[in-house]
Design a protein around this motif. Structure first.
Motif, mmCIF file in Angstrom:
data_model
loop_
_atom_site.group_PDB
_atom_site.id
_atom_site.type_symbol
_atom_site.label_atom_id
_atom_site.label_comp_id
_atom_site.label_asym_id
_atom_site.label_seq_id
_atom_site.Cartn_x
_atom_site.Cartn_y
_atom_site.Cartn_z
ATOM 1 N N GLU A 240 -7.612 -19.570 -29.898
ATOM 2 C CA GLU A 240 -7.887 -18.753 -29.126
ATOM 3 C C GLU A 240 -6.558 -18.273 -28.521
ATOM 4 O OE1 GLU A 240 -10.582 -20.112 -25.804
ATOM 5 O OE2 GLU A 240 -11.373 -21.593 -27.113
ATOM 6 N N PHE A 241 -5.962 -17.427 -29.655
ATOM 7 C CA PHE A 241 -4.632 -16.829 -29.652
ATOM 8 C C PHE A 241 -4.316 -16.115 -28.306
ATOM 9 C CE2 PHE A 241 -5.931 -17.517 -34.153
ATOM 10 C CZ PHE A 241 -5.243 -18.679 -34.064
ATOM 11 N N ASP A 242 -5.191 -15.133 -27.928
ATOM 12 C CA ASP A 242 -4.736 -14.245 -26.670
ATOM 13 C C ASP A 242 -4.584 -15.141 -25.503
ATOM 14 O OD1 ASP A 242 -5.355 -11.798 -28.300
ATOM 15 O OD2 ASP A 242 -7.482 -11.726 -27.429
ATOM 16 N N GLU A 243 -5.418 -16.074 -25.116
ATOM 17 C CA GLU A 243 -5.442 -16.928 -24.304
ATOM 18 C C GLU A 243 -4.135 -17.702 -24.405
ATOM 19 O OE1 GLU A 243 -8.043 -16.746 -25.841
ATOM 20 O OE2 GLU A 243 -9.714 -16.427 -24.622
ATOM 21 N N ALA A 244 -3.825 -18.090 -25.413
ATOM 22 C CA ALA A 244 -2.397 -18.968 -25.623
ATOM 23 C C ALA A 244 -1.079 -18.026 -25.424
ATOM 24 C CB ALA A 244 -2.309 -19.361 -27.244
ATOM 25 N N LYS A 245 -1.334 -16.736 -26.053
ATOM 26 C CA LYS A 245 -0.274 -15.756 -25.662
ATOM 27 C C LYS A 245 0.103 -15.496 -24.310
ATOM 28 C CE LYS A 245 2.927 -12.939 -27.525
ATOM 29 N NZ LYS A 245 3.490 -12.409 -26.192
ATOM 30 N N SER A 246 -1.025 -15.298 -23.639
ATOM 31 C CA SER A 246 -0.819 -15.210 -22.066
ATOM 32 C C SER A 246 -0.128 -16.273 -21.343
ATOM 33 C CB SER A 246 -2.443 -14.894 -21.339
ATOM 34 O OG SER A 246 -1.980 -14.691 -20.000
ATOM 35 N N LEU A 247 -0.313 -17.428 -21.678
ATOM 36 C CA LEU A 247 0.295 -18.708 -21.164
ATOM 37 C C LEU A 247 1.574 -18.665 -21.564
ATOM 38 C CD1 LEU A 247 -2.823 -21.039 -21.209
ATOM 39 C CD2 LEU A 247 -1.579 -20.366 -19.081
ATOM 40 N N LEU A 248 2.018 -18.335 -23.003
ATOM 41 C CA LEU A 248 3.437 -18.391 -23.471
ATOM 42 C C LEU A 248 3.975 -17.431 -22.563
ATOM 43 C CD1 LEU A 248 2.404 -19.076 -26.974
ATOM 44 C CD2 LEU A 248 3.772 -20.480 -25.481
ATOM 45 N N ASN A 249 3.456 -16.300 -22.366
ATOM 46 C CA ASN A 249 4.228 -15.309 -21.661
ATOM 47 C C ASN A 249 4.873 -15.796 -20.255
ATOM 48 O OD1 ASN A 249 4.152 -13.385 -23.630
ATOM 49 N ND2 ASN A 249 2.226 -12.439 -22.643
#
Length: 288
Positions: free
Chosen positions: A173-182
């Motif tokens: 679930e890469f979009d969710e991961a990217k949001s949290l990494l931001n």
């Protein structure tokens, strides 16, 4: 000039005030520790025995002697079975020894006493995402729920969204991961893991420029931190354990990222992300 009578009167008032304070607050302190008040001589002995066992456990824990630490935390809990710190650390000692079911039992008991404590939720999240082949309690969904609960209780902690991003990456679930990494990279400039994983998501999306930039930043940061750990003031070579510690065995992401960033693998270009991608696929095949 203040005469002796005035000095004596003032001293007497101070002593009486202190005695009233002790009389007022000591029972509350004893009651907070879960010790009954009916027999003060026995109570004092139990309090001494509890703290002797607890402090001994803490000493063993600081020495990374987790088996002995667990033994003494258990002894402390035999005296005061509801002591929250003793329960938390006993659960942690069992987790470090890979006694997963015992760790869960103590954490769930602690949760009954502290339903809104972030540290309990974090440790349960760690337990359910502990990447050990012998962990029968591995469950990313349960871990996700626990970490989310901890983050809702403490939004200032950047380690929690980092762990959440790892779970989302594990689940593709890469979009969710990217949001949290931001969230992590915007508030914690020292998180080489977040930089690396953020670059990995850019790499998946075909943005090699951002991926390369993040990888270089992550590598520089990790190696500078590792150098400071080993060569800092008063440090020794053994200080490097903090960077690659067996105490963190549950977090396969952290361990593997550190191995890639250390420079020992002699990776070039974006090969690190190819290797990480293969490792992630391997984890998914093992744990799903």
């Amino acid at each position: 000039m203040i005469n002796k009578i005035h000095i004596f009167t003032f001293a007497l008032i101070v002593v009486l005030y202190l005695m009233i304070g002790i009389w007022k607050y000591l029972p509350a302190f004893i009651e907070k520790e879960g010790i009954p008040l009916n027999d003060r001589s026995e109570d004092r002995e139990e309090i001494l025995q509890f703290w002797e066992a607890y402090n001994q456990a803490t000493a063993f824990r600081s020495q990374r002697n987790y088996e002995e630490a667990a033994t003494y935390y258990s002894k402390a809990l035999e005296i005061n079975e509801n002591h929250e710190d003793a329960l938390y650390y006993l659960a942690s000692m069992h987790l470090l020894q890979k006694n997963f079911e015992s760790a869960e039992n103590y954490l769930l008991k602690l949760e009954e006493q502290q339903p809104n404590a972030p540290r309990t939720q974090l440790q349960l999240g760690t337990l359910h995402f502990c990447m050990d082949p012998d962990n029968p309690l591995f469950n990313p969904e349960k871990s996700l729920a626990r970490y989310t609960g901890a983050w809702n209780l403490n939004r200032e902690e950047t380690g929690t969204p980092l762990m959440l991003s790892k779970i989302y990456l594990f689940q593709n679930e890469f979009d969710e991961a990217k949001s949290l990494l931001n969230v992590v990279t915007s508030s914690n400039k020292m998180s080489y893991e977040a930089l690396f994983l953020d670059g990995y998501v850019y790499w998946l999306r075909g943005d090699e420029r951002e991926a390369r930039e993040n990888l270089q930043l992550a590598m520089n940061l990790y190696q500078s931190l590792a150098y400071a750990e080993i060569h800092g003031e008063g440090a020794t070579e053994s200080g490097a354990r903090a960077m690659l510690s067996e105490d963190r065995y549950c977090d396969g992401f952290e361990i593997y990222i550190q191995s890639l960033l250390s420079g020992r693998t002699h990776i070039t270009g974006l090969t690190a992300y190819d290797m990480f991608n293969e490792q992630l696929s391997l984890w998914q095949s093992v744990y799903q």
